[in-house]
Design an enzyme around this catalytic site. Structure first.
Site, mmCIF file in Angstrom:
data_model
loop_
_atom_site.group_PDB
_atom_site.id
_atom_site.type_symbol
_atom_site.label_atom_id
_atom_site.label_comp_id
_atom_site.label_asym_id
_atom_site.label_seq_id
_atom_site.Cartn_x
_atom_site.Cartn_y
_atom_site.Cartn_z
ATOM 1 C CG PHE A 128 -1.853 1.242 1.173
ATOM 2 C CD1 PHE A 128 -2.948 1.264 0.323
ATOM 3 C CD2 PHE A 128 -1.585 2.376 1.932
ATOM 4 C CE1 PHE A 128 -3.770 2.390 0.235
ATOM 5 C CE2 PHE A 128 -2.402 3.497 1.861
ATOM 6 C CZ PHE A 128 -3.489 3.504 1.008
ATOM 7 C CG ASP A 215 5.581 3.476 1.956
ATOM 8 O OD1 ASP A 215 5.579 4.015 3.087
ATOM 9 O OD2 ASP A 215 4.573 3.436 1.220
ATOM 10 C CE LYS A 244 -0.932 5.441 7.940
ATOM 11 N NZ LYS A 244 -0.585 4.855 6.639
HETATM 12 C C1 LIG Z 1 -0.759 5.212 5.245
HETATM 13 C C2 LIG Z 1 0.247 4.795 4.245
HETATM 14 C C3 LIG Z 1 0.447 5.511 3.053
HETATM 15 C C4 LIG Z 1 -0.411 6.679 2.638
HETATM 16 O O1 LIG Z 1 -0.331 7.757 3.495
HETATM 17 P P1 LIG Z 1 -1.440 8.929 3.408
HETATM 18 O O2 LIG Z 1 -0.976 9.924 4.427
HETATM 19 O O3 LIG Z 1 -2.765 8.324 3.724
HETATM 20 O O4 LIG Z 1 -1.392 9.474 2.028
HETATM 21 C C5 LIG Z 1 1.462 5.079 2.215
HETATM 22 N N1 LIG Z 1 2.229 4.026 2.517
HETATM 23 C C6 LIG Z 1 2.070 3.319 3.661
HETATM 24 C C7 LIG Z 1 2.970 2.174 3.948
HETATM 25 C C8 LIG Z 1 1.062 3.669 4.551
HETATM 26 O O5 LIG Z 1 0.875 2.939 5.657
#
Ligand SMILES: *Cc1c(COP(=O)(O)O)cnc(C)c1O
Length: 387
Positions: A128, A215, A244
């Site tokens: 994700f 990420d 986050k």
């Molecule tokens: C939450 C998340 C995102 C997206 O972040 P947003 O602030 O909602 O755009 C991307 N990568 C990972 C691994 C995430 O947990």
């Protein structure tokens, strides 16, 4: 729910009015232990007094000026993040998806620098990376992509935790310039790869002159028991994204670069109106400071290990439980069957949990959770699964 809101969410019928530490209270005054933390955002819990004071003071002083001018807290935060991570430079955004957009743009510039006109990025199944067009195209989940074709081009997908698949792409595709993966997949079901996965990917990237882009939007800022999950290994990425927990709820994201990825952006190639503004960067600086001063990362290791070992004892032999896994305070309990209904059942008992990938209970409590509070979570979750 209000008819004026677009129907992107299906929220539970609970409205919180205040929070303190790991607890939230709803309109009726009922107390909940929050083991979701705004989806791994409120690492220091709710209404942390030091963070709240910093935000309030900054709001009274200066909220926003734009990146047309230098921003002191932004400069300070970039230095702090580089010091903690060993990375060289930072670009600030307002969200995780935007941080990944910056990473994807860096990879494309890197490709162009080498004469690759249509650069490809290797991404993983079950990943994700966000909801913007480029990041949903990078995401390895058909539900996130459904209805939004044409997708952004330039992504090649492999199975997560499959090094041979990456090597196979290296043999056949000369347009690859980077790999983008999560060190632990969060939304994908708290999938913890083999211990040497990142080292192996680093080696392949070095052999092929690719960028290793991590990420760490969910895994970063202490969640796995290190400042950044890659610090569990011996490697360093070329690009890392954060968001986050960085602002403990004040929106902020960051894309960090090191080595050959450091100087790809030049004035005018990327930007953000809000990115790195005085309020968000002051909040994030305070978050990092509190994590250090309160030894929060030590707590993540201790309580994270405690959660896993207690669940393994308490759920021993329970046939609905397929697997118990995690890294620090990112905990997954995979069940035999889909279990979305457990979210509402837990909330009735005053506990907030998340279910992801259909059948996996995901716990992402504040990083400051105590052993007693953890015992409370373990008891309720164990009872729910056994029922
Ligand atoms: C939450 C998340 C995102 C997206 O972040 P947003 O602030 O909602 O755009 C991307 N990568 C990972 C691994 C995430 O947990």
């Amino acid at each position: 729910m209000s008819n004026s809101l677009m129907t992107t969410y299906a929220p539970l019928p609970i409205t919180f009015t205040k929070g303190e530490g790991v607890y939230l209270w709803d309109k009726s005054g009922k107390q909940y232990l929050d083991a979701v933390a705004g989806v791994a955002v409120c690492g220091l819990g709710h209404a942390h007094p030091v963070v709240a004071d910093a935000i309030a003071e900054q709001a009274r002083t200066l909220v926003h000026t734009s990146n047309l001018y230098r921003i002191e807290h932004q400069e300070e935060l970039s230095e702090k993040l580089c010091q903690l991570s060993g990375m060289d430079r930072v670009f600030f955004s307002n969200s995780g998806a935007e941080a990944n957009e910056a990473a994807i743009k860096l990879a494309r510039l890197y490709g162009k620098q080498q004469g690759i006109e249509r650069p490809n990025i290797i991404v993983a199944c079950g990943s994700f990376h966000g909801r913007t067009l480029a990041t949903l195209s990078a995401t390895g989940n058909r539900k996130v992509q459904a209805g939004f074709a044409p997708l952004v081009d330039g992504f090649v997908r492999v199975n997560y935790n499959d090094v041979d698949a990456v090597k196979a792409v290296a043999k056949t595709n000369s347009d690859v310039v980077a790999i983008l993966v999560e060190p632990v997949q969060g939304e994908g079901g708290v999938i913890v790869p083999d211990a040497d996965y990142l080292e192996q990917l680093r080696q392949i990237c070095d052999d092929n002159n690719w960028l290793l882009m991590l990420d760490e939007i969910q895994t970063g800022i202490g969640r796995t028991g290190k400042w950044f999950a890659f610090q569990q290994s011996t490697i360093k990425p070329d690009v890392m994204t954060l968001a986050k927990a960085l602002g403990n709820g004040v929106p902020i994201g960051a894309c960090l670069a090191s080595g050959k990825a450091t100087k790809l952006f030049t004035p005018g190639t990327h930007g953000s109106t809000f990115g790195g503004n005085p309020l968000a960067t002051r909040a994030a600086l305070t978050v990092l400071d509190v994590i250090e001063k309160e030894n929060v990362i030590e707590n993540v290791k201790t309580i994270g290990d405690y959660f896993i070992s207690e669940f393994k004892v308490k759920l021993e032999g329970v046939k609905q439980v397929r697997n118990i896994r995690g890294s620090g305070l990112m905990i997954g309990i995979e069940l035999e069957n889909d279990c979305a209904e457990l979210v509402a059942a837990a909330s009735k008992k005053g506990l907030l949990i998340n279910v992801t990938a259909g059948n996996t209970i995901r716990l992402l409590p504040p990083l400051i959770i105590t052993k007693d509070q953890a015992d409370n979570v373990i008891q309720i979750v164990t009872d729910l699964i056994k029922q």
